[in-house]
Design an enzyme around this catalytic site. Structure first.
Site, PDB file in Angstrom:
ATOM      1  N   GLU A   1      40.419  37.770  27.614  1.00 25.56           N
ATOM      2  CA  GLU A   1      41.229  37.113  26.595  1.00 25.56           C
ATOM      3  C   GLU A   1      40.770  37.478  25.187  1.00 25.56           C
ATOM      4  OE1 GLU A   1      44.026  35.530  26.823  1.00 25.56           O
ATOM      5  OE2 GLU A   1      44.026  35.804  28.986  1.00 25.56           O
TER       6      GLU A   1
ATOM      7  N   LEU B   1      37.877  49.090  19.965  1.00 30.47           N
ATOM      8  CA  LEU B   1      38.676  47.873  20.089  1.00 30.47           C
ATOM      9  C   LEU B   1      38.963  47.213  18.741  1.00 30.47           C
ATOM     10  CD1 LEU B   1      37.082  46.229  23.256  1.00 30.47           C
ATOM     11  CD2 LEU B   1      39.429  47.039  23.023  1.00 30.47           C
TER      12      LEU B   1
ATOM     13  N   TYR C   1      43.664  28.758  21.425  1.00 30.43           N
ATOM     14  CA  TYR C   1      44.301  29.626  22.424  1.00 30.43           C
ATOM     15  C   TYR C   1      43.314  30.061  23.500  1.00 30.43           C
ATOM     16  CZ  TYR C   1      45.761  33.758  24.819  1.00 30.43           C
ATOM     17  OH  TYR C   1      46.008  34.658  25.817  1.00 30.43           O
TER      18      TYR C   1
ATOM     19  N   ASP D   1      49.858  31.747  22.185  1.00 30.44           N
ATOM     20  CA  ASP D   1      49.652  32.913  21.318  1.00 30.44           C
ATOM     21  C   ASP D   1      50.991  33.321  20.723  1.00 30.44           C
ATOM     22  OD1 ASP D   1      51.021  34.087  23.409  1.00 30.44           O
ATOM     23  OD2 ASP D   1      49.509  35.631  23.815  1.00 30.44           O
TER      24      ASP D   1
END
Length: 346
Positions: A36, A79, A119, A137
């Site tokens: 996540e 990333l 979230y 989200d």
């Protein structure tokens, strides 16, 4: 919006159509949490590749807590949004110290960890522990705003809280699958930036935006401010076969990460050489490396690069150190912004 017309058809669709994800093959809370965090601001295909490499080396929370920041940054390379990785390590250290190296099965405890917002806490709580917690989200907000034909501005915090309350009111007994189903619907059917694929949607019969033919008008959000453009000059310094890098300031854009020495403004070849020599280094040759653009969320870097060879007898500023090309490839992490120039030397 009710369970019968929204949640049940959505879960049936998800059971038949959900995509294969490496982290869905495990019910390990660590894997769910890590996935996540990686998926924030990152494409799924990119996250998949990094997830496999990351978990091979750091298979559990204890190994994440022990890893050096330098190695962590190398594993996170590509990333972006590197504070996510730093917060993962900070949270892992707390989990080892206070929770026996395990994620707690408690929404509030999860929410208290560094880098864990509503979230992420909701996603981990529901998917890993079956807790009825919403995970809202951007994809989920888009689905809800279209389904309800809601005119609220989704950039406002209160709207997200309303969406969380609504998700709780229609959440069935499979909260983890339900949260993933709504996210997946937003990713592959109720897509942004264009017409949603309403003919494939499991809840199209009751979606208010579809019924009124105004799907592309939702969600409502303010216009984006144009990104600021910054010109920069970059110097790839080579000294006895080694490449010069330095660490950026801890605060600010790409804080605490390594870079090729760079500065504001677009410089000519002669100006770049002069700048290097003004810092006590003696150049033996220079090769243009071309121009590159890197886009961050609020700023664009328009870069001009030069490969500057230094004489054997030269001064070296304290903030620059030289590493082999092998070390640069395997040990030190340079953000993607510099990869256009990195690929030219390794």
């Amino acid at each position: 919006m009710d369970i019968e017309h929204f949640s049940m058809p959505l879960l049936r669709w998800y059971d038949e159509n959900k995509r294969e994800m490496i982290w869905r093959d495990h019910f390990d809370p660590y894997y769910i949490w890590l996935s996540e965090v990686m998926l924030q601001q990152t494409r799924i295909e990119a996250a998949k590749q990094h997830f496999a490499r990351f978990t091979d080396e750091l298979p559990d929370i204890e190994s994440l807590a022990r890893v050096s920041e330098e190695r962590l940054m190398k594993l996170w390379e590509g990333l972006g949004y590197y504070n996510r990785a730093r917060n993962l390590k900070k949270a892992a250290e707390i989990l080892v110290r206070d929770y026996g190296g395990k994620l707690p099965a408690d929404f509030d405890a999860l929410r208290s960890l560094p880098g864990v917002g509503p979230y992420t806490a909701g996603a981990v709580a529901s998917m890993a522990f079956g807790i009825k917690a919403p995970a809202v989200d951007g994809n989920v907000l888009r689905v809800i705003m279209r389904y309800m034909r809601c005119d609220d501005d989704i950039s406002k915090t209160g709207v997200r809280k309303k969406a969380e309350q609504l998700m709780c009111s229609v959440m069935p007994e499979r909260p983890g699958d339900f949260n993933q189903a709504v996210m997946e619907l937003g990713e592959v059917i109720c897509i942004p930036n264009g017409a949603p694929l309403c003919d494939r949607c499991p809840v199209n019969a009751t979606c208010q935006a579809r019924i009124h033919g105004c799907q592309e008008e939702y969600p409502k959000k303010p216009e984006k401010k144009p990104r600021r453009m910054e010109k920069r000059t970059l110097a790839v310094l080579e000294y006895n076969g080694r490449i010069g890098i330095r660490k950026r300031p801890e605060k600010g854009l790409l804080g605490g990460l390594y870079e090729f020495p760079s500065w504001d403004g677009k410089a000519s070849e002669g100006e770049a050489v002069k700048r290097v020599e003004n810092r006590g280094m003696k150049h033996a040759g220079v090769l243009p490396m071309g121009e590159a653009v890197h886009i961050f969320s609020h700023v664009e870097w328009h870069m001009t690069g030069f490969h500057i060879l230094l004489q054997e007898e030269t001064g070296v500023p304290e903030d620059i150190f030289f590493v082999t090309k092998e070390e640069l490839a395997e040990r030190y992490m340079l953000p993607v912004a510099f990869h256009y120039y990195l690929k030219q030397i390794i």
